[in-house]
Design an enzyme around this catalytic site. Structure first.
Site, mmCIF file in Angstrom:
data_model
loop_
_atom_site.group_PDB
_atom_site.id
_atom_site.type_symbol
_atom_site.label_atom_id
_atom_site.label_comp_id
_atom_site.label_asym_id
_atom_site.label_seq_id
_atom_site.Cartn_x
_atom_site.Cartn_y
_atom_site.Cartn_z
ATOM 1 N N GLU A 43 0.864 -1.176 0.000
ATOM 2 C CA GLU A 43 0.000 0.000 0.000
ATOM 3 C C GLU A 43 0.896 1.219 0.000
ATOM 4 O OE1 GLU A 43 -3.688 2.211 2.360
ATOM 5 O OE2 GLU A 43 -2.551 0.633 3.384
ATOM 6 N N ASP A 117 -3.113 11.686 -2.241
ATOM 7 C CA ASP A 117 -3.077 13.144 -2.372
ATOM 8 C C ASP A 117 -3.452 13.510 -3.805
ATOM 9 O OD1 ASP A 117 -2.396 15.856 -2.547
ATOM 10 O OD2 ASP A 117 -0.719 15.624 -1.155
ATOM 11 N N LYS A 121 -3.073 21.025 -8.486
ATOM 12 C CA LYS A 121 -2.511 21.924 -9.498
ATOM 13 C C LYS A 121 -1.958 21.115 -10.673
ATOM 14 C CE LYS A 121 -1.371 25.560 -6.191
ATOM 15 N NZ LYS A 121 -0.302 26.414 -5.598
ATOM 16 N N ASP A 153 -12.407 9.614 -3.007
ATOM 17 C CA ASP A 153 -13.699 10.297 -3.061
ATOM 18 C C ASP A 153 -13.596 11.534 -3.941
ATOM 19 O OD1 ASP A 153 -12.141 11.873 -1.261
ATOM 20 O OD2 ASP A 153 -13.989 12.751 -0.462
ATOM 21 N N THR A 191 -10.506 2.380 4.855
ATOM 22 C CA THR A 191 -9.459 3.188 5.462
ATOM 23 C C THR A 191 -10.113 4.206 6.402
ATOM 24 O OG1 THR A 191 -9.452 5.029 3.887
ATOM 25 C CG2 THR A 191 -8.250 3.029 3.251
ATOM 26 N N GLU A 194 -11.859 6.694 4.239
ATOM 27 C CA GLU A 194 -13.073 6.127 3.647
ATOM 28 C C GLU A 194 -14.227 6.168 4.636
ATOM 29 O OE1 GLU A 194 -14.384 2.102 1.154
ATOM 30 O OE2 GLU A 194 -12.361 2.334 1.949
#
Length: 211
Positions: A43, A117, A121, A153, A191, A194
């Site tokens: 992960e 993340d 930009k 999400d 997570t 989540e």
């Protein structure tokens, strides 16, 4: 949002036997560290470790490596692992930018990217973990029948991941914009993010990326 620096976090992490220091030395030799030939799942950006520690508990015949860049976040996962002492889980404080230095050809069976993340930009697009830039890197060590599982999400990041997969010559399968209301949700391990975002009513997006 990342945790602020926690005094003593680096020292605590350095003393834990399940944190791998100088992980580059295990490239091509991770099975030696685990002491078996079980498949290895990783992960990238594991946060506080709820997802990967749960998987490691549920699947003792699979080896897991959790990778997190920030000591103050990794600290929480280390605390969990110190309590659980899971023999099939090791943790690394490492920048994913250099992930190709960690793993050799066909060494990894599966990659999990959870709530990465978004780097909103445009000039930072190459830093996004489901970008073509990173998919090309995963291709160097992911087994031929292996895959990347991605959850978020963030609408823009999810659409971006689908477009980047095509650019990289990968295929996006099991694509769901509302994963929790899909046929694949059974057995889902959540997570921390989540749980938070779904609790707020945000739909969770999920896909599987394959060569």
């Amino acid at each position: 949002m990342r945790l602020r620096n926690i005094t003593g976090s680096r020292e605590f992490i350095a003393e834990n036997e399940f944190v791998v220091h100088e992980p580059e030395q295990y490239k091509g030799r991770w099975h030696e560290l685990f002491g078996n030939q079980n498949p290895i799942h990783i992960e990238i950006g594991m946060g506080k470790g709820q997802f990967i520690t749960t998987l490691a508990q549920q699947n003792p015949d699979i080896n897991y490596i959790g990778i997190e860049k920030y000591s103050s976040v990794l600290l929480r996962a280390v605390e969990k692992q110190k309590e659980l002492e899971l023999k099939n889980l090791f943790l690394i404080r490492f920048d994913a930018e250099y992930i190709c230095t960690l793993f050799d050809t066909d060494e990894i069976a599966r990659i999990y990217l959870n709530f990465s993340d978004p780097w909103p930009k445009d000039r930072h697009a190459k830093r996004r973990l489901p970008s073509k830039n990173f998919l090309d890197r995963y291709n160097t060590f992911l087994q031929k029948d292996g895959y990347v599982q991605f959850k978020t999400d963030n609408d823009d990041l999810f659409q971006f991941s689908l477009e980047q997969a095509e650019l990289a010559g990968w295929q996006a399968t099991e694509v769901h914009w509302d994963f929790h209301n899909s046929e694949y949700v059974q057995g889902n391990v959540m997570t921390e993010y989540e749980e938070k975002f779904s609790g707020m009513g945000n739909p969770i997006h999920r896909c599987v990326l394959r060569r």
